[in-house]
Design an enzyme around this catalytic site. Sequence first.
Site, short mmCIF file in Angstrom:
data_model
loop_
_atom_site.label_atom_id
_atom_site.label_comp_id
_atom_site.label_asym_id
_atom_site.label_seq_id
_atom_site.Cartn_x
_atom_site.Cartn_y
_atom_site.Cartn_z
N SER A 75 0.85 -1.19 0.00
CA SER A 75 0.00 0.00 0.00
C SER A 75 0.89 1.25 0.00
O SER A 75 1.69 1.43 -0.92
CB SER A 75 -0.95 -0.04 1.19
OG SER A 75 -1.93 0.96 1.08
N GLU A 129 -9.06 -5.09 -4.73
CA GLU A 129 -8.69 -3.88 -4.01
C GLU A 129 -9.88 -2.92 -3.92
O GLU A 129 -10.03 -2.18 -2.94
CB GLU A 129 -7.54 -3.16 -4.72
CG GLU A 129 -6.32 -4.02 -5.03
CD GLU A 129 -5.26 -3.99 -3.94
OE1 GLU A 129 -5.54 -3.44 -2.86
OE2 GLU A 129 -4.17 -4.52 -4.18
N HIS A 149 -7.77 -5.33 -0.28
CA HIS A 149 -6.51 -4.62 -0.06
C HIS A 149 -5.83 -5.13 1.21
O HIS A 149 -6.44 -5.24 2.26
CB HIS A 149 -6.80 -3.13 0.05
CG HIS A 149 -5.59 -2.27 0.15
ND1 HIS A 149 -4.68 -2.14 -0.87
CD2 HIS A 149 -5.12 -1.48 1.16
CE1 HIS A 149 -3.72 -1.30 -0.52
NE2 HIS A 149 -3.97 -0.89 0.72
#
Length: 906
Positions: A231, A350, A445
């Site tokens: 991330s 995601e 995610h």
Amino acid sequence: MTLLGVQPGMYGQEFRSSKGTSDVKMLLSAIVLMAVSSMGAAASTTTKVEQGQLQGTHEDSLTVFRGVPFAAPPVGDLRWRAPQLAAKWQGVRPADKFAPQCVQNLGNGPDKPSATSEDCLYLNVWTPAKSAHERIPVLVWIYGGGFNGGATWIPTYSGEVLARKGVVLVSIAYRVGPLGFLAHPELSAESPQHVSGNYGLLDMIAALQWIKTNIAAFGGDPKKVTIFGESAGGIAVSQLCASPLAKGLFEGAISESGGSFGPPRRAGGPGENMRLLADAERDGASLARDAGAHSIAELRSLPPQKIMAAQRGLAWPIVDGWVIPADQYTLYQKKQFNDIPVLIGYNSDEGASFSRDRTPREYVEGVHQRYDSFAERLLKAYPASGTTVPKTARDLSRDAAFGWHTWIWARLQSQLGSGKVYYYYFDQHPQAPADSPRPDLGAPHGREVAYVFGHLNDLQHEQPTAADHIISDAMATYWTNFAKYGNPNGKGMPQWPAFSDQNPHLMYFAGTPHTGPVPTPDGLNALDAYFAWRRSPEGVRDSAIEDAKPAATNVMGAKYPRVLPDHSVVFQLKAPSAASVDVDITGKKFPMTKDSDGVWSVTTEPLVEGFHYYALDVDGIRVNDPGSHAFFGTGKDASGIEVPEDGVDYYLSQQVPHGDVRIRMYHSSITGQWRRCFIYTPPDYDSNATARYPVLYLQHGMGEDETGWIFQGHANLILDNLIAAKEAVPMIIVMDNGYASRPAGPFAPPSARPDVTSFQDVMIKEVIPMIDSTFRTIADRDHRAMAGLSMGANQALHIATQNLDTFAYMAGFSGTMNGLSTDALDPETAFSGVFKDGAAFNQKVKLLWIGMGTQEPNPFPGAIGSFRAMLDKAGVKYVYFSSPGTAHEWVTWRRDLNDFAPRLFR
């Protein structure tokens, strides 16, 4: 180097001998001695780095060091500075506990709030080495958290599984939020590079420099360092690959759900988060104002919680021209990047973590709003159903934020670099029941992190399956192989081909590792066209318009007018049936153009900072803009637009005590009419019932009224800020209507033209007695002042000079007693000779103040110059203030008041 014992039990094998018992005893004694020796070695967990000796802990087959300082604490004067060298220490420093996490708004450390601190630049090491000479490859973890949170203590990030696969695992901390990424003009000015904002990235670079210097003490190889992150950590990995400051600090890079290849925008959406330095500095100045700080020194003295509370939106790295020299996409196109092997990828769903659209309509409207002419192509590639927003639609947010960045990174690296690209797609997840809210849910995610670190028990509400363990072991092996060889492949592993446009294959982590094609290629190509357009001159201009904030003078909810960073203004009006529309800004017209929806728009040239009256001409008819508040000016209610002064906040609302603005209606026997005045009372007026205050009588200009100094001039905010800074005495300000005249006869109304004699009588005989009787004033001449702008300056100076027993202070802003006349003035005869005896005037008057802008139109410079020449000839003392670069406008008069008010009643 005193690190490192042997593994417990390594001498536990069985010994057999045909020799006699004594020999066996001797051998057994030797074994005991060896065992004792080995136990001592295993317990030896100290090592020496540049700063001093460290004492770690032995955990199974590893030696672990936690809370190792790699930089000086960034506190006090070091807040918002590049990290400095860590201090040396004497003796042995314990390294058995995680250091506090960096200050953030996303929660606290392991057990208690005290586990959060600005003193947070530490790293942790898990090493399998038994000797400092082993030269084991190094993996360096950079945590995620949107650059606004994150920590190294999180159990999922514990490095023992990866370290046992033959790497030294290091996790590093970095500053987050506004403490890690605040840009500000003052910070840039004090920097040798004249930049600010990327302190969190500089922390990462400092940690990597420390690792290069010291990792050999832990058995690591300083020439085989691979960085990896997820991330924000993956985005940081991408940015470090493009930063010249990171060159040579690592030999490989792994990015999980990262990449930073979108064009810079002031306020873009996901995937377009990067800002230019100038935009970030403006946002930083706003944060400082919201925090109540007038300087970086004041901001550095505030507790971090107050800074965090003033944050608006996410903090993020910026294109500063130093750490990140330019748009990363263009850097790669120019081959200006750190050319190393990369392993990069993202997760299948995601979008499940970031999509906020609840209905297909919301989704479609959002796509049109952001992507404009590219919307239909993207909706075809990422369709919604008739009733839901399925994964096919969510994948647009996935690819805009992660997928396209990974895909274009892979393509640019494979086309322009020598380092190979290994590209993956993570899709390992439990199958959601058909009747669940999201039966098509993929891998959201961050899900892959537990697999990479081998901590599947950290997956919430799941019992890991055999397939989960297969994928986890495969990913950990691929990641560590990549750190060892610059290539994830190894004996017994499914072959992972290098990616290229000619061989566009990915490693799929789903069920078992296997290769597959690039997902949603049509969507990625559509996004590529969109991002290319955003980089074009037309796209850059459209981005600037979309990202500009509505003007402060707009009515609630109005999106236009908008003020762009270069001070040009975008106006819009929906008028489908109109044949022509233009914007008239104080006499200068800007023709508007109509689009297919009947919306007229224009972007003006850059306007002068400050307040401007304007109107719309629709088919020759003058109308006010429905998007703007109306202000009384130019003799009528008119639309107004505020173009803010860059880096200036003296006239803006700040975190200071505020006074009140009151309206007092009164009937004037002189004019025969009901009149009103606006009265500013200072912040402590109501709470301090025994205090009495001096009074400034402050007048508006021609075509305006008693509302001008509040709504256009912000006199109340200027005084609030001056009083809070102890630069002005708390005072009352009275703002009356300067249009006063006597009735023409017993049955006739007063004239519309102002009469200074009538207004003088209203002030002296009615307004001042009313104010002194109803407010707690200090009712003497030494505590009264009168000032005004333009026409009001003429009135104020006439009234004050003819009533020196009432006023001791007086001022003219862009105006004097001679009005617009440029004729020479004789102090002996002008204005009834009030200035002929300069010495006597100086003894009586405490302050005569005159000011104007350097760009005032004729005849103001000549008229004011003539008045000043008369004063000079008579020897009258006065203060002259010049407002640089401003004309006959509110920005001049705000500056005038800001200079004049602090001089009063001292």
